[in-house]
Write a protein that holds these residues in place. Structure first.
Motif, PDB file in Angstrom:
ATOM      1  N   GLN A   1      -6.265   2.190  -8.076  1.00 59.44           N
ATOM      2  CA  GLN A   1      -6.677   0.862  -7.629  1.00 59.44           C
ATOM      3  C   GLN A   1      -6.197   0.539  -6.215  1.00 59.44           C
ATOM      4  OE1 GLN A   1      -8.759  -0.910  -9.529  1.00 59.44           O
ATOM      5  NE2 GLN A   1      -8.665   0.803 -10.988  1.00 59.44           N
ATOM      6  N   ALA A   2      -5.562   1.498  -5.564  1.00 58.54           N
ATOM      7  CA  ALA A   2      -4.966   1.210  -4.260  1.00 58.54           C
ATOM      8  C   ALA A   2      -6.020   0.822  -3.230  1.00 58.54           C
ATOM      9  CB  ALA A   2      -4.177   2.429  -3.775  1.00 58.54           C
ATOM     10  N   THR A   3      -7.142   1.534  -3.218  1.00 55.20           N
ATOM     11  CA  THR A   3      -8.179   1.263  -2.216  1.00 55.20           C
ATOM     12  C   THR A   3      -8.745  -0.143  -2.372  1.00 55.20           C
ATOM     13  OG1 THR A   3      -8.776   3.605  -2.031  1.00 55.20           O
ATOM     14  CG2 THR A   3     -10.424   1.993  -1.348  1.00 55.20           C
ATOM     15  N   LYS A   4      -9.115  -0.486  -3.604  1.00 59.71           N
ATOM     16  CA  LYS A   4      -9.685  -1.818  -3.840  1.00 59.71           C
ATOM     17  C   LYS A   4      -8.684  -2.918  -3.529  1.00 59.71           C
ATOM     18  CE  LYS A   4     -13.045  -0.535  -7.413  1.00 59.71           C
ATOM     19  NZ  LYS A   4     -13.462  -0.755  -8.831  1.00 59.71           N
ATOM     20  N   LEU A   5      -7.433  -2.727  -3.962  1.00 60.87           N
ATOM     21  CA  LEU A   5      -6.439  -3.777  -3.776  1.00 60.87           C
ATOM     22  C   LEU A   5      -6.086  -3.950  -2.296  1.00 60.87           C
ATOM     23  CD1 LEU A   5      -4.657  -5.822  -5.193  1.00 60.87           C
ATOM     24  CD2 LEU A   5      -2.899  -4.058  -5.440  1.00 60.87           C
ATOM     25  N   THR A   6      -5.880  -2.862  -1.591  1.00 59.87           N
ATOM     26  CA  THR A   6      -5.482  -2.953  -0.177  1.00 59.87           C
ATOM     27  C   THR A   6      -6.590  -3.558   0.671  1.00 59.87           C
ATOM     28  OG1 THR A   6      -4.046  -1.017  -0.423  1.00 59.87           O
ATOM     29  CG2 THR A   6      -4.659  -1.656   1.809  1.00 59.87           C
TER      30      THR A   6
ATOM     31  N   ALA B   1       0.820  -1.213   0.000  1.00 65.68           N
ATOM     32  CA  ALA B   1       0.000   0.000   0.000  1.00 65.68           C
ATOM     33  C   ALA B   1       0.851   1.259   0.000  1.00 65.68           C
ATOM     34  CB  ALA B   1      -0.941  -0.011   1.203  1.00 65.68           C
ATOM     35  N   VAL B   2       2.020   1.202   0.642  1.00 74.02           N
ATOM     36  CA  VAL B   2       2.918   2.354   0.617  1.00 74.02           C
ATOM     37  C   VAL B   2       3.345   2.667  -0.815  1.00 74.02           C
ATOM     38  CG1 VAL B   2       5.179   3.216   1.351  1.00 74.02           C
ATOM     39  CG2 VAL B   2       3.746   1.951   2.954  1.00 74.02           C
ATOM     40  N   CYS B   3       3.576   1.623  -1.600  1.00 72.50           N
ATOM     41  CA  CYS B   3       4.081   1.804  -2.970  1.00 72.50           C
ATOM     42  C   CYS B   3       2.987   2.272  -3.927  1.00 72.50           C
ATOM     43  CB  CYS B   3       4.693   0.495  -3.475  1.00 72.50           C
ATOM     44  SG  CYS B   3       6.049  -0.131  -2.464  1.00 72.50           S
ATOM     45  N   ILE B   4       1.745   1.828  -3.695  1.00 75.89           N
ATOM     46  CA  ILE B   4       0.688   2.115  -4.669  1.00 75.89           C
ATOM     47  C   ILE B   4      -0.387   3.037  -4.107  1.00 75.89           C
ATOM     48  CG2 ILE B   4       1.075  -0.122  -5.775  1.00 75.89           C
ATOM     49  CD1 ILE B   4      -1.563  -1.054  -4.424  1.00 75.89           C
ATOM     50  N   ALA B   5      -0.107   3.690  -2.966  1.00 81.94           N
ATOM     51  CA  ALA B   5      -1.150   4.415  -2.236  1.00 81.94           C
ATOM     52  C   ALA B   5      -1.812   5.496  -3.073  1.00 81.94           C
ATOM     53  CB  ALA B   5      -0.568   5.018  -0.955  1.00 81.94           C
ATOM     54  N   ARG B   6      -1.100   6.080  -4.042  1.00 82.49           N
ATOM     55  CA  ARG B   6      -1.673   7.178  -4.823  1.00 82.49           C
ATOM     56  C   ARG B   6      -2.267   6.720  -6.145  1.00 82.49           C
ATOM     57  NH1 ARG B   6      -0.428  12.086  -2.553  1.00 82.49           N
ATOM     58  NH2 ARG B   6       1.227  12.064  -0.983  1.00 82.49           N
TER      59      ARG B   6
END
Length: 673
Positions: free
Chosen positions: A29-34, A21-26
């Protein structure tokens, strides 16, 4: 061993999800994936935990694992037994539904990069606290849980109130960890045996046991919200996003309860009779003060946070009863009280998560959490209204919902108190029972206020008039919890029998088998004393309500008559003429306000003919905050200012100070050994 390894792997995977999540937070798809990964991993851990709980019919059925990490001479010890399996079920079920809810709610988060990395880490930290089987691993996991939740509280850090709440939370969390460190130091003794297995086998002196109990009440009580250590909770829980508030209030406080039970009932050995007196008194005071503060609140999330304090008080009352009965060899009564506490742990995780989810849904739809500015939402959010009503009924301890059963079991344990030999217990237990009855009545009044002002009546703002129903993920999470609140109330015998291995391992006794009783009734002690049947109560309510509705529609007038609501002869269209939360709480405030809140009303009523508007002002005080914490803050500030000169010492004076400190510590160690 398989369940233990599976839960550990899920915890490690949750940490990996946090790193991802740190890497893709912005990214989009970050919300759905995390949250999707958090949901799946929590679901796997939940399945492993509930599988272990169901299969652990014997109290000796435990799994252990030692990993070569942590302290070099100790390693990291992990243990899965009936107690940890139950609390892991609570934690991972809460994490699973919070993740499901966040799949919809998280899309409205304006700074997801401040939430996503810490959410899975928070769930993983709670899992590791419960699995830990040595003091070092426990405290490290405890601190990680605290830091991750602090970061979530500070997600909206630009709000001044949130920054203050985060600061207060981290100070109280650090203080609680310090007291836990001291408690484990006393349990480990001068030899430094930090393994729980060694502590469990050790013989602790009465003075040591008493000090450990006090330190545990401070350390775990500050995290759970026991009075007077509760001041951070109504500030920090509302500051976090709603799905995090549900985790903190419905789940994290239960991790603190687990820590108390693990040490006091498992590691500390046989309790003294006065252990129960202390825990009982603190629990009763906590329950009443928590719900009184909730009644005075108009901020929905703060109200729910104060209500958590009340329910934690109920749990600790049951734990105090279990300690008192256990100390006097009353095994069956102790098993009844401990079962009531554990049942309420489960119930509170259900209905409090449901209510925070409902509060989040209202916040998403209206942008408001002040119930004075809501109203009429039952027409705009009908599905949310039904689920929120289920949560309000459950938390009010009304049958046939789940909280009624656990509080009824607590009162059944109170009725066993005349058999206690100590006069202090004989006098205190009925008094605390009266406090619980008062808290239950005030709780019902509180949530009548919440639902009535929020969902009934007319909208009090334009935003409320434009509100619409929330997304399907949020509704799905609420529907599951509403169903479980009802199911646990209708079929409590299944829950009680599932909790039997816990009471066997901690008390050496269990309640009678409930699932063998006809008609799914529950009998805590014996049929001659009391029994309850949630299914029959549910069927009676369902039949009587349906029959009444049929009679009204069959024999009543078929004409639909509409007219303006009677409003004291002045049917004004303004929503301001409606009953408000403050006016609802006014009678109760006048009864308890002078003593509890030092409340004072100021009314400025102009004389006849004067066109100035009337003015009303209410002044209330928090005795604990103003009488205990503000003086401490002042004393710390004064001491810091006076000690400031230590920054400007010479090298010679610094070395002298270090030398004297070393001599003092060696002297303390010599006296200790």
């Amino acid at each position: 061993m398989i369940s233990l390894a599976a839960i550990l792997l899920c915890s490690v995977s949750l940490f990996a999800t946090a790193a991802l999540a740190v890497c893709i937070a912005r990214s989009k798809q970050a919300t759905k994936l995390t949250y999707g990964l958090s949901f799946c991993l929590s679901a796997i851990a939940f399945a492993a935990a509930i599988g272990a709980l169901v299969t652990m019919a014997s109290p000796d059925a435990i799994s252990t694992l030692v990993l070569p990490i942590g302290l070099p001479w100790l390693g990291s010890h992990f243990r899965l037994d009936a107690l940890s399996a139950f609390f892991l079920t609570v934690v991972n079920f809460g994490g699973m539904l919070s993740s499901l809810y966040a799949l919809g709610y998280g899309r409205h988060e304006h700074a997801p990069h401040r939430v996503l990395p810490f959410f899975p880490a928070f769930v993983a930290g709670m899992n590791l606290v419960i699995l830990a089987d040595d003091a070092f691993t426990f405290l490290m996991s405890w601190e990680f849980m605290s830091l991750a939740s602090w970061a979530l509280v500070m997600a909206h850090h630009r709000d001044t109130g949130n920054r203050k709440a985060g600061y207060l939370y981290i100070v109280m969390a650090s203080f609680g960890t310090l007291t836990l460190l001291l408690a484990f130091g006393l349990l480990a003794g001068p030899d430094g045996n930090y393994s729980f297995t060694t502590m469990r086998a050790a013989d602790h002196a009465p003075l040591t046991s008493g000090l450990v109990l006090v330190l545990l009440l401070i350390g775990t009580g500050s995290k759970a919200g026991l009075v007077p250590l509760h001041v951070w909770l109504p500030r920090a829980h509302p500051a976090a996003p709603s799905h995090v508030s549900a985790l903190m209030s419905g789940v994290m406080t239960k991790v603190a309860v687990y820590g108390f039970i693990r040490v006091v009932f498992d590691l500390l050995g046989a309790p003294a009779w006065w252990f129960g007196i202390i825990v009982l008194a603190i629990g009763g005071i906590t329950a009443v003060l928590g719900i009184l503060h909730a009644l005075m609140e108009s901020d929905l999330k703060r109200l729910l946070a104060y209500s958590t304090i009340e329910n934690i008080g109920v749990i600790f009352v049951s734990l105090g009863l279990a300690l008192a009965f256990k100390a006097n060899g009353m095994g069956l009564a102790a098993a009844l009280a401990l079962t009531a506490a554990l049942f309420h742990v489960l119930n509170h995780s259900f209905f409090k998560s449901l209510l925070f989810f409902g509060a989040g849904a209202m916040l998403t739809a209206t942008g408001e959490r002040d119930i004075e500015k809501l109203g009429g939402l039952i027409h705009r959010m009908p599905v949310t209204a039904v689920f929120f009503l289920a949560g309000c009924i459950a938390i009010s301890a009304l049958p046939p919902f789940n909280s009624f059963v656990s509080e009824w079991l607590t009162f059944q344990a109170v009725l066993q108190s005349p058999a206690l030999p100590q006069w202090g217990s004989k006098l205190l237990v009925p008094a605390v029972g009266g406090l619980l009855a008062l808290a239950a009545a005030l709780g019902a009044a509180c949530f009548v206020k919440v639902f009535g002002v929020t969902f009934l009546g007319r909208p009090r703002s334009v935003l409320v008039e434009r509100a619409t129903e929330v997304d399907r993920f949020s509704l799905a999470a609420m529907s599951v919890l509403a169903f479980l609140c009802l199911a646990a109330g209708i079929l409590p015998g299944v829950v009680i029998d599932t909790l039997a291995p816990l009471t066997l391992s901690l008390i050496g006794e269990r309640m009678p088998v409930q699932t063998d009783i006809p008609w799914l009734s529950i009998v805590p002690i014996a049929e001659a004393r009391s029994s309850y049947n949630g299914l029959l109560v549910f069927l009676f309510i369902l039949f009587s309500a349906s029959f009444t509705a049929y009679l009204v529609h069959r024999f009543g007038s078929r004409c639909i008559r509409r007219a303006p609501a009677w409003d004291c002869g002045f049917p004004l269209s303004s929503p301001a003429t409606q009953y408000t939360a403050s006016s609802f709480a006014q009678p109760i405030r006048r009864v308890f306000g002078t003593l509890i809140f030092r409340a004072r009303d100021r009314v400025n009523m102009p004389p006849p003919g004067d066109l100035r508007p009337a003015r009303f002002a209410l002044e209330m005080h928090d005795h604990i905050w103003e009488g205990l914490y503000l003086p401490i803050v002042g004393a710390v500030g004064f001491a810091a200012e006076k000690l400031n000169y230590l920054q400007f010492l010479t090298i010679r004076r610094y070395l002298s100070l270090v030398f004297l400190t070393l001599v003092l510590l060696l002297l303390v160690l010599a006296l200790w050994t």
